[in-house]
Design an enzyme around this catalytic site. Sequence first.
Site, PDB file in Angstrom:
ATOM      1  N   ASP A  94       0.802  -1.229   0.000  1.00 14.42           N
ATOM      2  CA  ASP A  94       0.000   0.000   0.000  1.00 14.42           C
ATOM      3  C   ASP A  94       0.835   1.280   0.000  1.00 14.42           C
ATOM      4  OD1 ASP A  94      -2.588  -0.933  -0.265  1.00 14.42           O
ATOM      5  OD2 ASP A  94      -2.780  -1.374   1.871  1.00 14.42           O
ATOM      6  N   ASP A 155      -6.711  -4.569  -4.575  1.00 13.76           N
ATOM      7  CA  ASP A 155      -6.430  -3.193  -4.155  1.00 13.76           C
ATOM      8  C   ASP A 155      -5.110  -2.680  -4.733  1.00 13.76           C
ATOM      9  OD1 ASP A 155      -7.734  -5.007  -2.417  1.00 13.76           O
ATOM     10  OD2 ASP A 155      -7.711  -3.607  -0.761  1.00 13.76           O
TER      11      ASP A 155
HETATM   12  N1  GLY Z   1      -6.911  -1.550   0.767  1.00 10.10           N
HETATM   13  C1  GLY Z   1      -7.688  -2.078   1.822  1.00 10.10           C
HETATM   14  C2  GLY Z   1      -9.108  -1.753   1.752  1.00 10.10           C
HETATM   15  O1  GLY Z   1      -9.628  -1.311   0.756  1.00 10.10           O
HETATM   16  O2  GLY Z   1      -9.752  -1.921   2.770  1.00 10.10           O
END
Ligand code: GLY
Length: 379
Positions: A94, A155
């Site tokens: 992330d 994601d």
């Molecule tokens: N990237 C984690 C979520 O969307 O909760």
Amino acid sequence: MDGQKWAQETAGKIKHKMRIVAERNRHKIPYTTIDGVFDDWSGDRICWWTNGFWGGIMWQLYHATGEELYQEIALESEDKLDANLMSASGMNHDSGFRWLPTAVADYRVTGSRKSFNRGLLAANDMAGRFNPMGRFIRAWNDDGDGSKAGWAIIDCMMNLPLLYWAYEQIHDPRFLQIATMHADTAQKYFIREDGSANHIVSFDPVTGEFLETFGGQGYAEGSSWTRGQAWALYGFVLSYVHTKKDSYLNTARRVANYFIANTPESGLIPVDFRQPADCTLEDSTAAAIAACGLLEIAGQLEQTGELGKTESRVYKKAALKLLTALEEKRCNWDENHDNLLEKCTAAFHDEAHEFSIIYGDYYFIEAVWKLTGEELFIW
Ligand code: GLY
């Protein structure tokens, strides 16, 4: 409905409320609200994946208004994120969510070399998570037992722009190769025939062989977690923006068409398109993220001639349906409450549902700015 007029009015309401909210919370990095007041994740919770969005909101407001206050707050949050950049166990895929809306946004606006350095460090760390046998970027860490070494999640499509940015800056093709190999893998293993997307795909981390899929933050294996669908549709069009590979735009459109076909008449989005019929749980973040992706698809199609222009209207109309539903029914315009969006949900099987979440507010603002032409493009 006149989308332009609606967007101008909504942008005005956002600017009015956020001036008060920013001043009141200037030294925090919020995730959610408690009794209408932002909490603060800037201390020992600095490694949380959402900690770039407060800075992102500040840069979007600065870009739209030029008010110094927002830049000051953004810079403070960017400095605080250095503690995360120095924590190996606190880093994961992330990095895009954390450093694109902060350091890279700062670099885009001010040309700061310190911010450039931060962006590049984060991109290098993310590239280091690439599994060359499976051609995917590893998502999460584990306790050191390797149990998640083969996990990739949808994601991650939204984090790839950090690698595209690094490539565009220093022209080392490895950043581009890693990003596109991951996107190609995601196209093959995450996106289903009907345009819906898996949340988690597990590969053998040694051989790279596909093993299985998991429901992750959605209702169940084989279901359709709406935020995951939104990450897919926005993420694939962003890969198209950076590479101009038609297959990414076509994948984004397939996911978008699925999302539009499943959007309820109310325009309010459930946590999972395949949750039980008697379950009314919503996730406003999914609506806001999908709206950004739909508007980006519309913008790209507009550049592809007359047919593209006609088709782009379909995506813009769908985005407006989501955004106006949020504005009318799920925005809290009370200045005594710090959040904008209500009824956001992190994961279907969590104990808590339908609260405020900072990235919901971020993407709602970004979507409105896309319509008014005030967006600072950070992806
Ligand atoms: N990237 C984690 C979520 O969307 O909760």
